[in-house]
Design a protein around this motif. Structure first.
Motif, PDB file in Angstrom:
ATOM      1  N   VAL A 138       0.842  -1.196   0.000  1.00 15.94           N
ATOM      2  CA  VAL A 138       0.000   0.000   0.000  1.00 15.94           C
ATOM      3  C   VAL A 138       0.880   1.249   0.000  1.00 15.94           C
ATOM      4  CG1 VAL A 138      -1.809   1.268   1.227  1.00 15.94           C
ATOM      5  CG2 VAL A 138      -1.878  -1.241   1.147  1.00 15.94           C
ATOM      6  N   GLY A 139       1.881   1.269   0.836  1.00 13.16           N
ATOM      7  CA  GLY A 139       2.772   2.425   0.929  1.00 13.16           C
ATOM      8  C   GLY A 139       3.492   2.736  -0.371  1.00 13.16           C
ATOM      9  N   ARG A 140       3.860   1.712  -1.110  1.00 13.90           N
ATOM     10  CA  ARG A 140       4.546   1.956  -2.385  1.00 13.90           C
ATOM     11  C   ARG A 140       3.665   2.728  -3.357  1.00 13.90           C
ATOM     12  NH1 ARG A 140       8.397  -2.356  -4.564  1.00 13.90           N
ATOM     13  NH2 ARG A 140       8.438  -0.865  -6.238  1.00 13.90           N
ATOM     14  N   LEU A 141       2.360   2.570  -3.221  1.00  7.76           N
ATOM     15  CA  LEU A 141       1.445   3.272  -4.129  1.00  7.76           C
ATOM     16  C   LEU A 141       1.466   4.778  -3.928  1.00  7.76           C
ATOM     17  CD1 LEU A 141      -1.528   0.766  -3.898  1.00  7.76           C
ATOM     18  CD2 LEU A 141       0.053   1.069  -5.838  1.00  7.76           C
ATOM     19  N   THR A 142       1.892   5.235  -2.750  1.00  5.44           N
ATOM     20  CA  THR A 142       1.962   6.679  -2.513  1.00  5.44           C
ATOM     21  C   THR A 142       3.034   7.331  -3.370  1.00  5.44           C
ATOM     22  OG1 THR A 142       3.530   6.510  -0.675  1.00  5.44           O
ATOM     23  CG2 THR A 142       1.170   6.413  -0.123  1.00  5.44           C
ATOM     24  N   GLN A 143       3.965   6.545  -3.855  1.00  2.00           N
ATOM     25  CA  GLN A 143       5.031   7.062  -4.706  1.00  2.00           C
ATOM     26  C   GLN A 143       4.675   6.973  -6.187  1.00  2.00           C
ATOM     27  OE1 GLN A 143       8.602   5.006  -3.506  1.00  2.00           O
ATOM     28  NE2 GLN A 143       8.165   5.372  -1.366  1.00  2.00           N
ATOM     29  N   ASP A 144       3.481   6.486  -6.480  1.00  2.00           N
ATOM     30  CA  ASP A 144       3.029   6.330  -7.859  1.00  2.00           C
ATOM     31  C   ASP A 144       2.166   7.535  -8.230  1.00  2.00           C
ATOM     32  OD1 ASP A 144       1.533   5.576 -10.194  1.00  2.00           O
ATOM     33  OD2 ASP A 144       2.063   3.481  -9.756  1.00  2.00           O
ATOM     34  N   PRO A 145       2.687   8.434  -9.069  1.00  3.54           N
ATOM     35  CA  PRO A 145       1.935   9.651  -9.376  1.00  3.54           C
ATOM     36  C   PRO A 145       0.585   9.385 -10.028  1.00  3.54           C
ATOM     37  CG  PRO A 145       3.904   9.471 -10.767  1.00  3.54           C
ATOM     38  CD  PRO A 145       3.965   8.368  -9.765  1.00  3.54           C
ATOM     39  N   ASP A 146       0.457   8.300 -10.777  1.00  2.00           N
ATOM     40  CA  ASP A 146      -0.823   8.000 -11.427  1.00  2.00           C
ATOM     41  C   ASP A 146      -1.879   7.566 -10.419  1.00  2.00           C
ATOM     42  OD1 ASP A 146      -0.217   8.331 -14.358  1.00  2.00           O
ATOM     43  OD2 ASP A 146       1.387   6.973 -13.749  1.00  2.00           O
ATOM     44  N   VAL A 147      -1.470   6.829  -9.401  1.00  2.00           N
ATOM     45  CA  VAL A 147      -2.395   6.420  -8.347  1.00  2.00           C
ATOM     46  C   VAL A 147      -2.789   7.638  -7.517  1.00  2.00           C
ATOM     47  CG1 VAL A 147      -2.669   5.035  -6.245  1.00  2.00           C
ATOM     48  CG2 VAL A 147      -1.582   4.038  -8.276  1.00  2.00           C
ATOM     49  N   MET A 148      -1.814   8.446  -7.135  1.00  2.00           N
ATOM     50  CA  MET A 148      -2.093   9.601  -6.276  1.00  2.00           C
ATOM     51  C   MET A 148      -2.900  10.677  -7.002  1.00  2.00           C
ATOM     52  SD  MET A 148      -0.970   8.967  -3.216  1.00  2.00           S
ATOM     53  CE  MET A 148      -1.754   7.394  -3.532  1.00  2.00           C
ATOM     54  N   ALA A 149      -2.805  10.748  -8.328  1.00  2.00           N
ATOM     55  CA  ALA A 149      -3.543  11.756  -9.093  1.00  2.00           C
ATOM     56  C   ALA A 149      -4.998  11.360  -9.327  1.00  2.00           C
ATOM     57  CB  ALA A 149      -2.858  11.998 -10.433  1.00  2.00           C
ATOM     58  N   ASP A 150      -5.316  10.091  -9.141  1.00  2.00           N
ATOM     59  CA  ASP A 150      -6.667   9.604  -9.377  1.00  2.00           C
ATOM     60  C   ASP A 150      -7.386   9.478  -8.029  1.00  2.00           C
ATOM     61  OD1 ASP A 150      -8.911   7.816  -9.601  1.00  2.00           O
ATOM     62  OD2 ASP A 150      -8.107   7.123 -11.519  1.00  2.00           O
ATOM     63  N   PRO A 151      -8.388  10.297  -7.764  1.00  2.00           N
ATOM     64  CA  PRO A 151      -9.053  10.275  -6.454  1.00  2.00           C
ATOM     65  C   PRO A 151      -9.609   8.904  -6.069  1.00  2.00           C
ATOM     66  CG  PRO A 151      -9.789  12.181  -7.726  1.00  2.00           C
ATOM     67  CD  PRO A 151      -8.945  11.334  -8.639  1.00  2.00           C
ATOM     68  N   GLU A 152     -10.109   8.152  -7.031  1.00  2.00           N
ATOM     69  CA  GLU A 152     -10.661   6.826  -6.729  1.00  2.00           C
ATOM     70  C   GLU A 152      -9.571   5.832  -6.333  1.00  2.00           C
ATOM     71  OE1 GLU A 152     -13.937   5.801  -6.510  1.00  2.00           O
ATOM     72  OE2 GLU A 152     -14.235   7.972  -6.597  1.00  2.00           O
ATOM     73  N   LEU A 153      -8.443   5.852  -7.034  1.00  2.00           N
ATOM     74  CA  LEU A 153      -7.346   4.939  -6.712  1.00  2.00           C
ATOM     75  C   LEU A 153      -6.652   5.353  -5.416  1.00  2.00           C
ATOM     76  CD1 LEU A 153      -5.772   4.337 -10.247  1.00  2.00           C
ATOM     77  CD2 LEU A 153      -7.417   2.897  -9.010  1.00  2.00           C
ATOM     78  N   ARG A 154      -6.594   6.651  -5.184  1.00  2.00           N
ATOM     79  CA  ARG A 154      -5.929   7.170  -3.983  1.00  2.00           C
ATOM     80  C   ARG A 154      -6.728   6.875  -2.715  1.00  2.00           C
ATOM     81  NH1 ARG A 154      -3.023  12.651  -3.010  1.00  2.00           N
ATOM     82  NH2 ARG A 154      -3.082  12.727  -0.753  1.00  2.00           N
ATOM     83  N   LYS A 155      -8.045   6.868  -2.829  1.00  2.00           N
ATOM     84  CA  LYS A 155      -8.919   6.771  -1.664  1.00  2.00           C
ATOM     85  C   LYS A 155      -8.604   5.573  -0.753  1.00  2.00           C
ATOM     86  CE  LYS A 155     -13.749   6.909  -0.298  1.00  2.00           C
ATOM     87  NZ  LYS A 155     -15.138   6.948  -0.751  1.00  2.00           N
ATOM     88  N   PRO A 156      -8.498   4.345  -1.250  1.00  2.00           N
ATOM     89  CA  PRO A 156      -8.211   3.241  -0.323  1.00  2.00           C
ATOM     90  C   PRO A 156      -6.828   3.336   0.323  1.00  2.00           C
ATOM     91  CG  PRO A 156      -8.317   2.439  -2.589  1.00  2.00           C
ATOM     92  CD  PRO A 156      -8.732   3.869  -2.609  1.00  2.00           C
ATOM     93  N   VAL A 157      -5.887   3.965  -0.363  1.00  2.00           N
ATOM     94  CA  VAL A 157      -4.549   4.170   0.206  1.00  2.00           C
ATOM     95  C   VAL A 157      -4.647   5.144   1.374  1.00  2.00           C
ATOM     96  CG1 VAL A 157      -2.212   5.012  -0.258  1.00  2.00           C
ATOM     97  CG2 VAL A 157      -3.419   3.664  -1.999  1.00  2.00           C
ATOM     98  N   GLU A 158      -5.271   6.273   1.118  1.00  2.00           N
ATOM     99  CA  GLU A 158      -5.423   7.300   2.142  1.00  2.00           C
ATOM    100  C   GLU A 158      -6.227   6.777   3.334  1.00  2.00           C
ATOM    101  OE1 GLU A 158      -7.041  11.901   2.449  1.00  2.00           O
ATOM    102  OE2 GLU A 158      -7.081  10.861   0.520  1.00  2.00           O
TER     103      GLU A 158
END
Length: 189
Positions: free
Chosen positions: A95-115
Motif C-alpha cells: 500500500v505504501g509503495r502506491l503513494t510514490q506512484d503519481p498515477d495512483v495519487m492523481a486519481d481520487p478513486e485509486l488514492r482513496k483506499p490508500v489514504e
C-alpha cells in the motif's frame, strides 16, 4: 481461484512490483493466465481492476494489523508484535509503495483506499496508545496521536531506507529505534 480472483491477485502483485503505468493489461492477463476478454468481462477496464486490487491490498493490510492489535498481551506487546512481524523490507509495503506512484495519487478513486488505510492505521494505533496511557501502561506524557503518526512514518520510511541501502537490516534498525522510543514511556511497576 476463479478468473476474477486471479486477475485481482495478479494486478496486486504487478502494482507492487511495477506501479500503475508499468502494469499493462497484457502483463495482468499473462500473470493471471487469463484470456484476452476476461479482464473486460469482470471489470470495466484497467482502472476498475486496479481499484479492486488496491482495495484488496488495503483490506489485507488492515486485517493483518488488526490481528496483531487484538492479540494477547499488553498494548505495548501487541504494538511490538505488529511492528516486528516478518515483512519483506526490500520489497516495501504494497500500500505504501502506491503513494510514490503519481498515477495512483492523481486519481481520487485509486488514492482513496490508500489514504483511508493510512488514516485507519494511524487512528487505530492512536486508540491503542491512548488506552495504554489511560490504563497506566504508558506515561501520561506520551501523545497518542503524534506517536501513532511517528510509528506509521517509521514503518514506511524504514521500507524506503532499506530499499535505498539494499539491506533489510536498515528497516529492522528503524523499527528497533521506534520501539526504544516507545518503551521509554512504559511505566515501571
Amino acid at each position: 481461484m476463479d478468473t476474477r480472483e486471479r486477475l485481482i491477485q495478479s494486478t496486486r502483485e504487478l502494482l507492487w512490483e511495477r506501479g500503475y503505468v508499468g502494469t499493462s493489461p497484457k502483463a495482468i492477463l499473462e500473470r493471471a493466465g487469463a484470456g484476452q476478454g476476461s479482464m473486460y468481462h469482470h471489470f470495466h477496464g484497467k482502472p476498475d481492476l486496479a481499484l479492486a486490487a488496491i482495495s484488496r491490498s488495503a483490506a489485507d493490510l488492515r486485517e493483518r494489523a488488526e490481528a496483531e492489535f487484538t492479540g494477547s498481551g499488553t498494548v505495548v506487546e501487541r504494538i511490538t508484535a505488529y511492528l516486528t512481524r516478518e515483512r519483506d523490507a526490500l520489497k516495501g509495503c504494497p500500500v505504501g509503495r502506491l503513494t510514490q506512484d503519481p498515477d495512483v495519487m492523481a486519481d481520487p478513486e485509486l488514492r482513496k483506499p490508500v489514504e483511508e488505510t493510512f488514516d485507519w492505521l494511524t487512528d487505530r494505533l492512536a486508540e491503542l496508545l491512548a488506552q495504554a496511557r489511560a490504563n497506566g501502561e504508558l506515561t501520561a506524557g506520551l501523545d497518542p496521536a503524534a506517536t501513532a503518526t511517528a510509528l506509521v512514518a517509521v514503518l514506511q520510511g524504514g521500507y524506503v531506507l532499506a530499499r535505498a541501502a539494499g539491506s533489510a537490516a536498515v528497516y529492522a534498525r528503524a523499527v528497533d529505534g521506534a520501539l526504544d522510543l516507545l518503551t521509554g514511556h512504559v511505566r515501571r511497576r
